[in-house]
Scaffold this motif. Structure first.
Motif, PDB file in Angstrom:
ATOM      1  N   THR A  51       0.943  -1.195  -0.079  1.00 19.06           N
ATOM      2  CA  THR A  51      -0.053  -0.097  -0.053  1.00 19.06           C
ATOM      3  C   THR A  51       0.801   1.245   0.006  1.00 19.06           C
ATOM      4  O   THR A  51       0.197   2.205  -0.371  1.00 19.06           O
ATOM      5  CB  THR A  51      -0.800   0.081   1.199  1.00 19.06           C
ATOM      6  N   SER A  52       1.996   1.237   0.576  1.00 16.86           N
ATOM      7  CA  SER A  52       2.849   2.309   0.539  1.00 16.86           C
ATOM      8  C   SER A  52       4.392   1.877   0.161  1.00 16.86           C
ATOM      9  O   SER A  52       4.720   0.621   0.725  1.00 16.86           O
ATOM     10  CB  SER A  52       2.893   3.073   1.672  1.00 16.86           C
ATOM     11  N   THR A  72      -2.495  -1.921  -5.347  1.00 17.40           N
ATOM     12  CA  THR A  72      -3.040  -1.082  -4.056  1.00 17.40           C
ATOM     13  C   THR A  72      -1.798  -0.316  -3.794  1.00 17.40           C
ATOM     14  O   THR A  72      -1.971   0.600  -2.668  1.00 17.40           O
ATOM     15  CB  THR A  72      -2.928  -2.277  -3.070  1.00 17.40           C
ATOM     16  N   LEU A  73      -0.703  -0.232  -4.391  1.00 18.68           N
ATOM     17  CA  LEU A  73       0.474   0.765  -3.965  1.00 18.68           C
ATOM     18  C   LEU A  73      -0.185   2.237  -4.480  1.00 18.68           C
ATOM     19  O   LEU A  73      -0.509   2.498  -5.665  1.00 18.68           O
ATOM     20  CB  LEU A  73       1.769   0.605  -4.916  1.00 18.68           C
ATOM     21  N   LYS A  74      -0.122   3.115  -3.361  1.00 18.61           N
ATOM     22  CA  LYS A  74      -0.838   4.313  -3.693  1.00 18.61           C
ATOM     23  C   LYS A  74       0.192   5.501  -2.974  1.00 18.61           C
ATOM     24  O   LYS A  74       1.268   5.057  -2.551  1.00 18.61           O
ATOM     25  CB  LYS A  74      -2.198   4.606  -2.972  1.00 18.61           C
ATOM     26  N   GLY A  75       0.100   6.628  -3.029  1.00 22.51           N
ATOM     27  CA  GLY A  75       0.811   7.617  -2.724  1.00 22.51           C
ATOM     28  C   GLY A  75       1.804   8.271  -3.684  1.00 22.51           C
ATOM     29  O   GLY A  75       1.793   7.840  -4.997  1.00 22.51           O
ATOM     30  N   HIS A  76       2.640   9.090  -3.343  1.00 15.00           N
ATOM     31  CA  HIS A  76       3.830   9.649  -4.131  1.00 15.00           C
ATOM     32  C   HIS A  76       5.190   8.878  -3.892  1.00 15.00           C
ATOM     33  O   HIS A  76       5.316   8.463  -2.695  1.00 15.00           O
ATOM     34  CB  HIS A  76       3.991  11.166  -3.852  1.00 15.00           C
ATOM     35  N   ILE A  77       5.749   8.426  -5.025  1.00 16.22           N
ATOM     36  CA  ILE A  77       6.948   7.762  -4.844  1.00 16.22           C
ATOM     37  C   ILE A  77       8.190   8.581  -4.928  1.00 16.22           C
ATOM     38  O   ILE A  77       8.270   9.278  -5.948  1.00 16.22           O
ATOM     39  CB  ILE A  77       7.367   6.375  -6.030  1.00 16.22           C
ATOM     40  N   PHE A  78       9.062   8.485  -3.866  1.00 14.08           N
ATOM     41  CA  PHE A  78      10.108   9.204  -4.125  1.00 14.08           C
ATOM     42  C   PHE A  78      11.616   8.262  -4.347  1.00 14.08           C
ATOM     43  O   PHE A  78      11.994   7.497  -3.321  1.00 14.08           O
ATOM     44  CB  PHE A  78      10.461  10.094  -2.778  1.00 14.08           C
ATOM     45  N   ARG A  92       4.471   0.013 -13.605  1.00 12.24           N
ATOM     46  CA  ARG A  92       3.344  -0.079 -14.465  1.00 12.24           C
ATOM     47  C   ARG A  92       2.129  -0.706 -13.716  1.00 12.24           C
ATOM     48  O   ARG A  92       2.277  -1.420 -12.861  1.00 12.24           O
ATOM     49  CB  ARG A  92       3.580  -1.074 -15.439  1.00 12.24           C
ATOM     50  N   SER A  93       0.813  -0.068 -13.988  1.00 10.62           N
ATOM     51  CA  SER A  93      -0.456  -0.519 -13.115  1.00 10.62           C
ATOM     52  C   SER A  93      -0.267  -0.547 -11.594  1.00 10.62           C
ATOM     53  O   SER A  93      -1.038  -1.086 -10.974  1.00 10.62           O
ATOM     54  CB  SER A  93      -0.468  -1.922 -13.633  1.00 10.62           C
ATOM     55  N   CYS A  94       0.345   0.425 -11.033  1.00  9.75           N
ATOM     56  CA  CYS A  94       0.197   0.842  -9.729  1.00  9.75           C
ATOM     57  C   CYS A  94      -0.892   2.012  -9.778  1.00  9.75           C
ATOM     58  O   CYS A  94      -0.937   2.777 -10.598  1.00  9.75           O
ATOM     59  CB  CYS A  94       1.757   1.276  -9.395  1.00  9.75           C
ATOM     60  N   TYR A  95      -1.097   2.392  -8.610  1.00 10.38           N
ATOM     61  CA  TYR A  95      -1.997   3.475  -8.219  1.00 10.38           C
ATOM     62  C   TYR A  95      -1.488   4.609  -7.589  1.00 10.38           C
ATOM     63  O   TYR A  95      -2.100   5.331  -6.941  1.00 10.38           O
ATOM     64  CB  TYR A  95      -3.311   3.152  -7.846  1.00 10.38           C
ATOM     65  N   ILE A  96      -0.119   4.857  -8.156  1.00 11.72           N
ATOM     66  CA  ILE A  96       0.532   6.073  -7.485  1.00 11.72           C
ATOM     67  C   ILE A  96       0.134   7.215  -7.787  1.00 11.72           C
ATOM     68  O   ILE A  96      -0.241   7.512  -9.192  1.00 11.72           O
ATOM     69  CB  ILE A  96       2.002   5.960  -7.458  1.00 11.72           C
ATOM     70  N   SER A  97      -0.046   8.479  -7.143  1.00 13.53           N
ATOM     71  CA  SER A  97      -0.270   9.604  -7.499  1.00 13.53           C
ATOM     72  C   SER A  97       0.840  10.674  -8.103  1.00 13.53           C
ATOM     73  O   SER A  97       0.858  11.420  -8.794  1.00 13.53           O
ATOM     74  CB  SER A  97      -1.165  10.435  -6.462  1.00 13.53           C
ATOM     75  N   GLY A  98       2.075  10.211  -7.904  1.00 12.88           N
ATOM     76  CA  GLY A  98       3.144  11.115  -8.284  1.00 12.88           C
ATOM     77  C   GLY A  98       4.274  10.098  -8.168  1.00 12.88           C
ATOM     78  O   GLY A  98       4.636   9.062  -7.667  1.00 12.88           O
ATOM     79  N   ILE A  99       5.592  10.715  -8.840  1.00 13.13           N
ATOM     80  CA  ILE A  99       6.676  10.343  -9.022  1.00 13.13           C
ATOM     81  C   ILE A  99       7.860  11.055  -9.022  1.00 13.13           C
ATOM     82  O   ILE A  99       7.758  12.150  -9.606  1.00 13.13           O
ATOM     83  CB  ILE A  99       6.848   8.993  -9.638  1.00 13.13           C
TER      84      ILE A  99
END
Length: 181
Positions: A51-52, A72-78, A92-99
């Motif tokens: 999830t994160s 199920t992976l969400k949020g901003h990836i740093f 690919r096909s994650c539900y992240i909001s930003g990178i």
């Protein structure tokens, strides 16, 4: 998830499927020996229920499809500054909001395809954005192109029709051209 068999390099499906929050530390200790974590292998966490994700400095490479279809992976990836390579399909096909691309030098094809990203921050370390980096993402609104990006390949943002803002921090704007030019 998937793991690589050490004996012949083939891939086999893992018997575990991590879920929840994942923190990738800089080191781990096993039998009183400290090991640096420098790479997340190809398909390492594909199809899991994470999830994160928190990635630590010291990581150098994210393998092909490492988090593929972790829906199920969400949020901003740093991505940390120490990580210079994130291979195609990594998110690919994650539900992240930003990178935020950290130390990644080339943004590869389909790195975040089918992820509803609204912001992409290409860091000062990023030198090129390849074809189809972000393809047909209707949620993408903001693109930040780092100061050292020299090339944005044709079709890098193909079909991203809702982009409202592009920030380019380069003194000389990057060339828009085919990948191998």
């Amino acid at each position: 998830g998937y793991i690589r068999r050490k004996d012949n390099g083939d891939y086999e499906q893992a018997t575990f499927f991590p879920k929840g929050d994942l923190i990738v530390p800089a080191t781990i200790t096993h039998d009183n020996t400290v090991y640096s974590i420098e790479e997340i292998d190809t398909l390492a966490f594909a199809y899991t229920k994470l999830t994160s994700l928190a990635l630590s400095e010291g990581l150098k490479k994210i393998g092909y499809g490492a988090f593929y279809y972790t829906s199920t992976l969400k949020g901003h990836i740093f991505i940390p500054e120490s990580c210079t390579k994130a291979e195609g399909w990594s998110f690919r096909s994650c539900y992240i909001s930003g990178i935020s691309t950290g130390g990644v030098e080339v943004l590869e094809e389909y790195l975040t395809l089918e992820s509803p990203i609204t912001i992409i921050e290409a860091s000062a370390s990023t030198k090129a954005i390849n074809n189809y980096f972000q393809n047909s993402n209707y949620q993408l609104e903001t693109i930040e192109i780092g100061e050292n990006v020299k090339r944005v390949a044709n079709y890098s943002f193909n079909g991203c029709s809702n982009v409202k803002t592009v920030y380019c921090y380069a003194t000389t704007p990057p060339a828009i051209k085919a990948r191998d030019d």
